[in-house]
Design a protein around this motif. Structure first.
Motif, PDB file in Angstrom:
ATOM      1  N   VAL A 207      -1.393  29.919  16.196  1.00 55.12           N
ATOM      2  CA  VAL A 207      -2.053  28.729  16.740  1.00 55.12           C
ATOM      3  C   VAL A 207      -1.469  27.467  16.125  1.00 55.12           C
ATOM      4  O   VAL A 207      -1.251  26.458  16.810  1.00 55.12           O
ATOM      5  CB  VAL A 207      -3.575  28.803  16.498  1.00 55.12           C
ATOM      6  N   GLY A 208      -1.188  27.501  14.832  1.00 56.61           N
ATOM      7  CA  GLY A 208      -0.663  26.328  14.144  1.00 56.61           C
ATOM      8  C   GLY A 208       0.760  25.977  14.516  1.00 56.61           C
ATOM      9  O   GLY A 208       1.255  24.906  14.140  1.00 56.61           O
ATOM     10  N   HIS A 209       1.436  26.832  15.260  1.00 51.13           N
ATOM     11  CA  HIS A 209       2.818  26.569  15.667  1.00 51.13           C
ATOM     12  C   HIS A 209       2.924  26.154  17.132  1.00 51.13           C
ATOM     13  O   HIS A 209       4.031  26.022  17.657  1.00 51.13           O
ATOM     14  CB  HIS A 209       3.675  27.810  15.420  1.00 51.13           C
ATOM     15  N   ILE A 210       1.772  25.941  17.772  1.00 53.77           N
ATOM     16  CA  ILE A 210       1.746  25.528  19.170  1.00 53.77           C
ATOM     17  C   ILE A 210       1.104  24.149  19.266  1.00 53.77           C
ATOM     18  O   ILE A 210      -0.003  23.934  18.755  1.00 53.77           O
ATOM     19  CB  ILE A 210       0.964  26.546  20.031  1.00 53.77           C
ATOM     20  N   ASP A 211       1.806  23.229  19.892  1.00 54.95           N
ATOM     21  CA  ASP A 211       1.323  21.855  20.044  1.00 54.95           C
ATOM     22  C   ASP A 211       0.212  21.839  21.104  1.00 54.95           C
ATOM     23  O   ASP A 211       0.452  21.576  22.275  1.00 54.95           O
ATOM     24  CB  ASP A 211       2.490  20.962  20.474  1.00 54.95           C
TER      25      ASP A 211
END
Length: 369
Positions: A207-211
Motif C-alpha cells: 500500500v505504501g508503494h502505491i500513489d
C-alpha cells in the motif's frame, strides 16, 4: 468507513452476487452472515441446470475456468460446451481468477480470500483471508511509519489499517496479476494491495508503494513488460515503470470509475468504465484519447484475442472490438449483462454473468451501427 458509499451500482453488480450473503446496509457493504462461516464452509454443489452468478473467467492452458458466487468454480475442457464444478474450501463469492500456465492459478474474492491451485483448478487451498491481510497491512504501516517523509500521511495510513483490522474479514480483493508461478499482485477495496514473491506462501503489503492517498478502490490491473497499470474508482489511474515495485498516479481523462483495463498486443492501453466511457493510450499512459461509444452503458470487462484485438463488454451485453483508434460493434447485443469474457482455444467467445455462461461459437465480424 463511509467510503463505500462512493461505489456505484455497477461495482455491486460485478462484485457482490445477488444471492451471496452480502447486502447494502445504510450504504455500506456488509456480510450478513458470520464472517467465520463462509471462510470455513466449503462451496455447495450446484446442479448443472441452475443458472448461477459467474463473475470472472480465465484460461488454464486450453481449459476454461469460471468463478462466481459463494465459492463457485466451474471447469470446461471442451471450449465451454460443457462444465463441471470443482471442490472449493470456502463459500465466499470469488471476484477474479488468473492462471499463469495450465496448472498454476489463483482466485480472489470477498472476505479478503485468496485461493491457489496447482492442478489446473481441480482443487484449491486458502492462502490468505481478510483478517490476515488487514493485520499484514497494519504491521507494515506501523513499521514504515518511523521513516515516513510525511508523518501525517503515515499516521492516517496506520489509522486506516487499524479500522481494517477492527472491521474483520469483510473487504474484497477485486483484481490480480501474476507474472509467473511465484510473483503476483492483488488489489481491492480501499486501496488494499498485497504482493507475493513465493507463489502465495507469504504476502507483503505494498500500500505504501502505491500513489493512492485517498484509498481509492482498485478494480483492474494490466501489465506490459516492466510497465504496470492500475485503474479504480473516481477515474483513478496509476503506472509503474519499475516492474510493479511502485506506482505513480496518472492524469485521468475522466472522473468516473474505471472497471476494466486491457493492454492490446501492440502496446496500446484501453480503459473503460461508467456510462460507456472508454479511452485509449498509445504512449504508455502519458495521455488518453476518448473512443466514441454509441451506448451510454457501463463497461464491465475486456479481453485480448489471439489476433491482437481487444473485445470490450458492457452491462447491456453489447460486445465491441478494437483494433485501431475506434470501437465497433461485434455482432448484436446479447441481451443480458456480462461480467466477464474470454476467448477459448477454438476462437469462440465465452461470456459470464448473472444468468450463467454463454458460448458464442463464431463471433460475428465487427459491424458499424
Amino acid at each position: 468507513m463511509n467510503r463505500i458509499r462512493q461505489l456505484g451500482r455497477l461495482l455491486l453488480a460485478l462484485t457482490l452476487p445477488l444471492s451471496a450473503p452480502w447486502c447494502l446496509a445504510d450504504g455500506a457493504a456488509v456480510d450478513t452472515a458470520a464472517v467465520g462461516s463462509p471462510l470455513s464452509t466449503a462451496a455447495m454443489q450446484v446442479a448443472p441446470s441452475q443458472k448461477s452468478v459467474l463473475i470472472d473467467l480465465a484460461r488454464a492452458g486450453e481449459r476454461l475456468v469460471a468463478v462466481g458466487e459463494r465459492g463457485l468454480v466451474l471447469l470446461s475442457d471442451d471450449n465451454g460446451q460443457s462444465w463441471r464444478q470443482a471442490a472449493v474450501p470456502v463459500s465466499v463469492s470469488l471476484s477474479a481468477v488468473q492462471f499463469v500456465d495450465a496448472r498454476n492459478g489463483w482466485a480472489i474474492g470477498h472476505a479478503g480470500v485468496v485461493l491457489a491451485t496447482r492442478d489446473g483448478g481441480e482443487s484449491w487451498v486458502v492462502q490468505l483471508d481478510g483478517l490476515r491481510a488487514a493485520q499484514i497491512e497494519l504491521d507494515t504501516a506501523k513499521a514504515e511509519q518511523a521513516g515516513a517523509m510525511d508523518p501525517d500521511a503515515a499516521e492516517a495510513r496506520v489509522q486506516s489499517a487499524e479500522r481494517l483490522v477492527a472491521d474483520g474479514a469483510d473487504k474484497p480483493f477485486l483484481a490480480l496479476e501474476f507474472i509467473d508461478a511465484q510473483n503476483g499482485l492483488i488489489v481491492g477495496a480501499y486501496g488494499l494491495a498485497l504482493q507475493t514473491r513465493d507463489g502465495g506462501a507469504t504476502w507483503q503489503s505494498v500500500v505504501g508503494h502505491i500513489d493512492n492517498h485517498m484509498g481509492m478502490h482498485l478494480y483492474a490491473i494490466s501489465r506490459q513488460g516492466a510497465l504496470w497499470f492500475l485503474a479504480g474508482e473516481q477515474g483513478y489511474l496509476a503506472r509503474s515503470t519499475d516492474d510493479g515495485a511502485s506506482f505513480t498516479q496518472l492524469d485521468s481523462p475522466y472522473e468516473g470509475s474505471f472497471f476494466t483495463l486491457q493492454s492490446r498486443a501492440d502496446g496500446a492501453l484501453l480503459v473503460g468504465g461508467l456510462k460507456g466511457h472508454a479511452f485509449i493510450s498509445t504512449d504508455a499512459g502519458a495521455s488518453f484519447q476518448p473512443m466514441p461509444v454509441p451506448m451510454p452503458v457501463s463497461f464491465s470487462d475486456a479481453a485480448t484475442r489471439a489476433d491482437g484485438s481487444v473485445v470490450l463488454a458492457n452491462q447491456a451485453g453489447a460486445l465491441f472490438v478494437n483494433r485501431g483508434e475506434a470501437l465497433q460493434f461485434l455482432g448484436r447485443p446479447l441481451g443480458k449483462p456480462v461480467s466477464s469474457l474470454i476467448e477459448a482455444a477454438d476462437g469462440s467467445l465465452i461470456v459470464a454473468g448473472f444468468t450463467g455462461l454463454l458460448r458464442v461459437p463464431q463471433p460475428a465480424t465487427a459491424v458499424s451501427e
